[in-house]
Design a protein around this motif. Structure first.
Motif, short mmCIF file in Angstrom:
data_model
loop_
_atom_site.label_atom_id
_atom_site.label_comp_id
_atom_site.label_asym_id
_atom_site.label_seq_id
_atom_site.Cartn_x
_atom_site.Cartn_y
_atom_site.Cartn_z
N ASN A 1 29.45 40.76 -38.53
CA ASN A 1 29.55 42.03 -39.20
C ASN A 1 30.83 42.73 -38.72
O ASN A 1 30.96 43.03 -37.54
CB ASN A 1 28.31 42.84 -38.90
N ASN A 2 31.76 42.99 -39.61
CA ASN A 2 33.04 43.60 -39.25
C ASN A 2 32.91 44.99 -38.67
O ASN A 2 33.72 45.41 -37.87
CB ASN A 2 33.97 43.63 -40.45
N SER A 3 31.89 45.74 -39.07
CA SER A 3 31.76 47.10 -38.56
C SER A 3 31.31 47.12 -37.10
O SER A 3 31.44 48.13 -36.43
CB SER A 3 30.79 47.91 -39.44
N ASP A 4 30.77 46.01 -36.60
CA ASP A 4 30.40 45.92 -35.18
C ASP A 4 31.62 45.65 -34.31
O ASP A 4 31.60 45.91 -33.12
CB ASP A 4 29.37 44.82 -34.95
N ARG A 5 32.68 45.09 -34.88
CA ARG A 5 33.92 44.79 -34.16
C ARG A 5 35.08 45.35 -34.96
O ARG A 5 35.77 44.61 -35.65
CB ARG A 5 34.05 43.29 -33.97
N PRO A 6 35.31 46.66 -34.86
CA PRO A 6 36.38 47.28 -35.66
C PRO A 6 37.76 46.73 -35.32
O PRO A 6 38.01 46.27 -34.21
CB PRO A 6 36.28 48.76 -35.26
N SER A 7 38.65 46.79 -36.27
CA SER A 7 40.02 46.32 -36.10
C SER A 7 40.78 47.26 -35.19
O SER A 7 40.51 48.46 -35.12
CB SER A 7 40.73 46.25 -37.45
N LYS A 8 41.78 46.67 -34.47
CA LYS A 8 42.57 47.46 -33.54
C LYS A 8 43.96 46.86 -33.45
O LYS A 8 44.13 45.65 -33.36
CB LYS A 8 41.91 47.45 -32.17
N LEU A 9 44.97 47.72 -33.47
CA LEU A 9 46.35 47.35 -33.21
C LEU A 9 46.72 48.06 -31.92
O LEU A 9 46.65 49.29 -31.84
CB LEU A 9 47.26 47.82 -34.36
N ALA A 10 47.07 47.27 -30.86
CA ALA A 10 47.24 47.88 -29.55
C ALA A 10 48.42 47.28 -28.80
O ALA A 10 48.78 46.13 -28.99
CB ALA A 10 45.96 47.70 -28.73
N SER A 11 48.96 48.09 -27.90
CA SER A 11 49.96 47.66 -26.94
C SER A 11 49.51 48.19 -25.59
O SER A 11 49.47 49.40 -25.37
CB SER A 11 51.33 48.23 -27.30
N ASP A 12 49.11 47.28 -24.70
CA ASP A 12 48.54 47.68 -23.41
C ASP A 12 49.27 47.01 -22.26
O ASP A 12 49.65 45.84 -22.36
CB ASP A 12 47.06 47.28 -23.33
N ALA A 13 49.44 47.74 -21.18
CA ALA A 13 49.97 47.19 -19.93
C ALA A 13 48.88 47.34 -18.89
O ALA A 13 48.46 48.45 -18.58
CB ALA A 13 51.24 47.91 -19.51
N ARG A 14 48.39 46.23 -18.37
CA ARG A 14 47.27 46.26 -17.42
C ARG A 14 47.71 46.39 -15.97
O ARG A 14 46.92 46.71 -15.11
CB ARG A 14 46.43 45.00 -17.58
N LEU A 31 42.78 54.63 -41.40
CA LEU A 31 41.97 54.02 -40.35
C LEU A 31 40.57 54.57 -40.50
O LEU A 31 40.36 55.78 -40.48
CB LEU A 31 42.52 54.35 -38.96
N ARG A 32 39.58 53.67 -40.67
CA ARG A 32 38.20 54.11 -40.85
C ARG A 32 37.25 53.15 -40.16
O ARG A 32 37.65 52.07 -39.76
CB ARG A 32 37.84 54.29 -42.32
N ASP A 33 36.00 53.55 -40.02
CA ASP A 33 34.93 52.71 -39.46
C ASP A 33 35.28 52.17 -38.08
O ASP A 33 34.96 51.03 -37.75
CB ASP A 33 34.59 51.56 -40.41
N GLY A 34 35.95 52.96 -37.25
CA GLY A 34 36.29 52.56 -35.90
C GLY A 34 37.64 51.89 -35.75
O GLY A 34 38.03 51.50 -34.66
N GLY A 35 38.39 51.76 -36.84
CA GLY A 35 39.73 51.18 -36.77
C GLY A 35 40.63 52.04 -35.90
O GLY A 35 40.54 53.27 -35.93
#
Length: 121
Positions: A1-14, A31-35
């Protein structure tokens, strides 16, 4: 189910590395439904800026199906670094139904700046 794992565009430095900048040029961004579009850093100052130019509109709407994640655009730091900045240029910006636009810190670092230029609203 796509709504359980919303889309994300990210740039992270850990670690001590640098987060990259996210630059988006489009006619319309929704951006909707957790995007989410986000950038985070831990120990570097001011890395991971987000710049969006949408000639018609930017719409941030709602949350994921279980309300675990808000739709939106965010920058944050989780340590001593400073969060990046968000810059939005558009004709119309709408933030609805629990969505968010944020620059925050979860540590001793500073939150970033948010600049919005919306011609109509």
């Amino acid at each position: 189910n796509n709504s359980d794992r919303p889309s994300k565009l990210a740039s992270d430095a850990r670690g001590a590395g640098r987060a990259g900048n996210l630059i988006i040029n489009t006619r319309r961004l929704e951006l909707r439904d957790g995007g989410k579009i986000s950038s985070s850093t831990i120990d570097r100052p001011g890395d991971g800026n987000i710049a969006i130019q949408a000639t018609d509109s930017i719409d941030l709407i709602g949350t994921s199906s279980q309300r675990q994640r808000a739709s939106g655009i965010s920058v944050q730091t989780r340590g001593t670094g400073r969060a990046g900045d968000i810059s939005l240029v558009t004709k119309r910006l709408r933030i609805l139904d629990g969505a968010e636009l944020s620059a925050s810190t979860l540590g001793s670092g500073a939150g970033g700046n948010i600049s919005v230029f919306a011609q109509e609203s």
